[in-house]
Write an enzyme that holds these catalytic residues in place. Structure first.
Site, short mmCIF file in Angstrom:
data_model
loop_
_atom_site.label_atom_id
_atom_site.label_comp_id
_atom_site.label_asym_id
_atom_site.label_seq_id
_atom_site.Cartn_x
_atom_site.Cartn_y
_atom_site.Cartn_z
N ARG A 58 0.81 -1.23 0.00
CA ARG A 58 0.00 0.00 0.00
C ARG A 58 0.84 1.27 0.00
NH1 ARG A 58 -5.29 -0.96 3.39
NH2 ARG A 58 -5.20 1.28 3.47
N ASP A 194 8.02 -23.43 4.39
CA ASP A 194 8.49 -23.54 5.76
C ASP A 194 10.00 -23.45 5.63
OD1 ASP A 194 9.71 -24.57 8.06
OD2 ASP A 194 7.98 -25.81 8.54
N HIS A 195 10.58 -22.35 6.09
CA HIS A 195 11.99 -22.12 5.74
C HIS A 195 12.92 -23.17 6.34
CE1 HIS A 195 12.24 -20.08 9.66
NE2 HIS A 195 13.55 -20.11 9.55
N HIS A 257 7.82 -26.05 11.84
CA HIS A 257 9.23 -26.44 11.85
C HIS A 257 9.46 -27.76 12.61
CE1 HIS A 257 9.47 -22.45 10.42
NE2 HIS A 257 9.71 -21.82 11.55
C1 BG6 Z 1 9.98 -18.31 12.45
C2 BG6 Z 1 9.23 -17.96 13.70
O1 BG6 Z 1 9.21 -19.13 11.62
O2 BG6 Z 1 11.17 -18.99 12.80
C3 BG6 Z 1 10.08 -17.13 14.64
O3 BG6 Z 1 8.06 -17.22 13.35
C4 BG6 Z 1 11.40 -17.83 14.90
O4 BG6 Z 1 9.40 -16.90 15.88
C5 BG6 Z 1 12.05 -18.24 13.59
O5 BG6 Z 1 12.24 -16.93 15.62
C6 BG6 Z 1 13.28 -19.10 13.85
O6 BG6 Z 1 13.93 -19.31 12.63
P1 BG6 Z 1 15.49 -19.68 12.61
O7 BG6 Z 1 15.79 -19.89 11.17
O8 BG6 Z 1 16.20 -18.49 13.22
O9 BG6 Z 1 15.65 -20.89 13.45
#
Ligand code: BG6
Length: 505
Positions: A58, A194-195, A257
């Site tokens: 926006r 999901d990273h 995760h």
């Molecule tokens: C995210 C969460 O998905 O993952 C955060 O929303 C968290 O709360 C983060 O801090 C942790 O990711 P990583 O890669 O630092 O372990």
């Protein structure tokens, strides 16, 4: 369709020309993760020259202002030099459109703009829409995209949709969300991100298990006493209080995760490393996880919250004192669960899992605790420092693997003690692991969904947590722990009742 690409070996090494449209582009994720990852891919020449990024949000901004903002963020969030040449060539493909993502007109404008890019930059009608908006906006954006015909690529090109977690806030809302999305996009077009799945060390769980003949025969209830999975963070909720009040650790970490790590640890060997085979096996694990019976919830599910305390010699506030957090909040900043995977391989083996903020340190690890030897020929006194074998997979930091084994202590007698055999990735490969987003964005552009979450995975994970969420909603209670501790006393008791203790990572 895309699921079978890898089988057929038809994946191009570099992606096809395309545009990535980021909704919510003025937000944190774009500056901190997405653009640094795309820049790195550009620097490695993994992106085609005919690649463009269009930010939508926006805030009024010109293309140039958007580029400058991202350039500045790159310096702040990415270590290492930024090459002016690479940046200039990459930035010439970055554009910005200010618009309200609820309004249909924004999408008409977007469609026309994308067509123009097809002509001017040769992006060939291929589009990836990255939804980095607030979760409540996702169904609307999807609907508007569909109505504007953007759920299909232009002129035979493709259209893909990336959805960030949380995928709903419980089983019902996740099912609703999946239904809403599937009205316009079919499952092969949807990339739920999901990273953690993009982390090298998470993928290495599969490499360790399925490329080494020696682990698979002992990876079961005959040899494994129990499994511990820890996702610990030393940080608090920072400025994300409002988000966290709604989420809590169960929704923020455990549902995605942690459940993903559990799946990769417990799954059967997939037939191939492709989306269909890998995701099929993960879903089987989620189906096999026993829903915690009502009578066990009190002791098998621990909800904790941090109070003020000390982390790394720094005095830190309690959760209830954080910005945008209610004074009487019972939100979980720590969760511990005792789970069972009811199948042939894992019958009777407890999986103790925990996730928490404001723990003594950041550490994500999986510990496979093996059973003790049936008999030790050495005198009792000689084995007092001998523990059963443990295989620890360290996801982060100090990425690596360590195996605890018994060894003879040098000397005249026959004292045996536990020692660690350590593999540190950093020293084994001498290569820096790419950021998780780099891997996932490239897979997205290549059309490989193996490391993305399928609808039934997201729903399966919610269904495991449903009884816990229901009971926590009814009981507004939370066990407190001081910041800098490994969770509340109740978490220790969860294991003590079984004659076990949590590891100290
Ligand atoms: C995210 C969460 O998905 O993952 C955060 O929303 C968290 O709360 C983060 O801090 C942790 O990711 P990583 O890669 O630092 O372990």
């Amino acid at each position: 369709m895309a699921d079978s690409l890898r089988d057929d070996q038809r994946l191009p090494r570099n992606p096809e020309p395309a545009v990535m449209v980021i909704f919510g582009a003025s937000g944190d994720l774009t500056a901190r993760k997405l653009v640094p990852a795309l820049y790195d891919l550009a620097a490695q020449r993994r992106l085609p020259l005919e690649f463009a990024v269009v930010g939508v949000s926006r805030t009024e901004m010109s293309h140039e202002e958007f580029r400058e903002k991202l350039r500045k963020a790159l310096g702040e969030h990415r270590s290492g030099e930024v090459s002016d040449d690479v940046w200039e060539s990459f930035a010439s493909g970055i554009f910005y459109l200010a618009g309200d993502s609820k309004e249909a007109e924004s999408y008409d404008e977007l469609r026309e703009f994308l067509k123009k890019l097809d002509t001017e930059r040769g992006t060939q009608g291929n589009r990836a829409f990255y939804l980095s908006t607030s979760p409540s906006l996702v169904p609307t954006v999807v609907e508007r995209l569909g109505e504007a015909g953007l759920n299909k690529g232009e002129d035979g090109g493709w259209s893909r949709l990336v959805v960030e977690k949380p995928f709903g806030s419980d089983l019902q809302s996740a099912q609703q969300l999946n239904d809403d999305i599937r009205r316009y996009f079919d499952e092969t077009q949807i990339y739920r991100i999901d990273h953690y799945l993009g982390k090298e060390t998470v993928q290495n769980i599969l490499a360790l298990r399925f490329s080494n003949g020696i682990f698979e025969p002992i990876w079961n209830q005959h040899y494994v006493d129990h499994v511990q999975i820890t996702v610990a963070e030393d940080i608090g909720v920072g400025t994300r209080g409002a988000f966290y009040e709604e989420a809590g650790a169960l929704r923020d970490i455990v549902q995605n995760h942690l459940m993903q790590i559990l799946c990769l640890t417990a799954m059967e060997p997939p037939v191939a490393f492709d989306a269909q085979s890998v995701r099929e096996e993960k879903v089987k694990v989620l189906k096999a996880v026993r829903r915690i019976p009502e009578e066990d919830l009190e002791i098998h599910a621990v909800r904790g919250q941090y109070e003020k305390g000390w982390v790394w010699d720094e005095s830190v506030a309690g959760y209830r004192e954080e910005e945008d957090v209610a004074e009487d909040s019972v939100t979980d900043t720590f969760v511990a669960l005792k789970l069972f995977v009811d199948n042939w391989r894992w019958a009777g083996v407890p999986f103790y899992v925990r996730a928490g903020k404001r723990m003594p340190k950041k550490s994500t690890e999986i510990a496979i605790q093996f059973r003790p030897t049936p008999h030790t020929p050495f005198a009792g006194d000689d084995t007092k420092n001998l523990d059963p074998n443990v295989l620890v997979i360290r996801i982060q930091p100090e990425e690596g693997i360590s195996l605890k084994i018994g060894a003879k202590v040098p000397g005249q007698g026959f004292e045996v003690s536990s020692v660690n055999m350590d593999l540190l990735y950093g020293t084994a490969f001498l290569e820096e692991a790419p950021d998780a987003y780099q891997r996932l964005l490239l897979d997205l552009m290549l059309g490989d969904p193996t490391l993305f979450i399928r609808a039934d995975e997201a729903e399966g994970a919610w269904s495991i947590l449903a009884p816990v969420m229901k009971s926590w909603e009814e009981k507004r209670e939370v066990a407190m722990y001081a910041a800098g501790e490994w969770g509340p006393k109740d978490a220790d008791e969860l294991l003590e009742r079984d004659g076990r203790v949590w590891r100290r990572p």
